[in-house]
Design a protein around this motif. Structure first.
Motif: not given
Length: 156
Positions: A47, A72, A75-77, A94-96, A99, A103-104, A107
């Motif tokens: 996170q 993306l 799904r990401v901030e 970062r993913y909401r 992940p 997914q990391v 990103l």
């Protein structure tokens, strides 16, 4: 025991003690200094914000997201802040939610590709290799494996 054996044994003990000390220090939290994500539990580490420094004005970077990050979607901030030392912009994402490891990696790859697009205008690729296939040696196989993991895990 002769002198060479004594020195070898002392060197081995000192190296082992140093490694044990470094392992313990990795888990020490210093107020205000943070901690490497490698020592956090996997859910917390996943996170964390991932960031790259882009040699562009923060206003230019925040005007429109580069295609790899835009792909993306929600799904990401994403945040854009001035980089420390007046060195351009810091582009972080970062993913909401929590992940997956895949997914990391996606990103991290999207952030690196975004940096390349913003600074150079294109993403340089090492595949296909202009010189052909590497020789079938243990070192060649190791390099092939590292090159295959590089887009998600970092630059070689």
């Amino acid at each position: 025991m002769d002198l060479n054996q004594l020195i070898g044994r002392a060197t081995g003990l000192a190296g082992g003690a140093g490694a044990a000390l470094l392992k313990q220090l990795q888990h020490v939290r210093v107020p205000g200094a943070g901690q490497a994500s490698a020592t956090d539990d996997p859910e917390r580490a996943a996170q964390r914000w991932r960031a790259v420094t882009v040699l562009r004005d923060p206003a230019e970077v925040s005007a429109s997201l580069p295609a790899p990050l835009a792909a993306l979607g929600d799904r990401v901030e994403v945040r854009v802040t001035p980089a420390p030392g007046d060195r351009g912009a810091e582009l972080a994402a970062r993913y909401r939610g929590t992940p997956t490891e895949q997914q990391v990696g996606d990103l991290r790859a999207a952030l690196r590709e975004s940096k390349a697009l913003l600074e150079v205008g294109e993403v340089l690729r090492m595949e296909p290799q202009p010189h052909g296939r590497r020789a079938a040696t243990p070192q060649g196989a190791a390099l092939e494996g590292a090159a295959a993991a590089a887009p998600r895990e970092g630059v070689l």
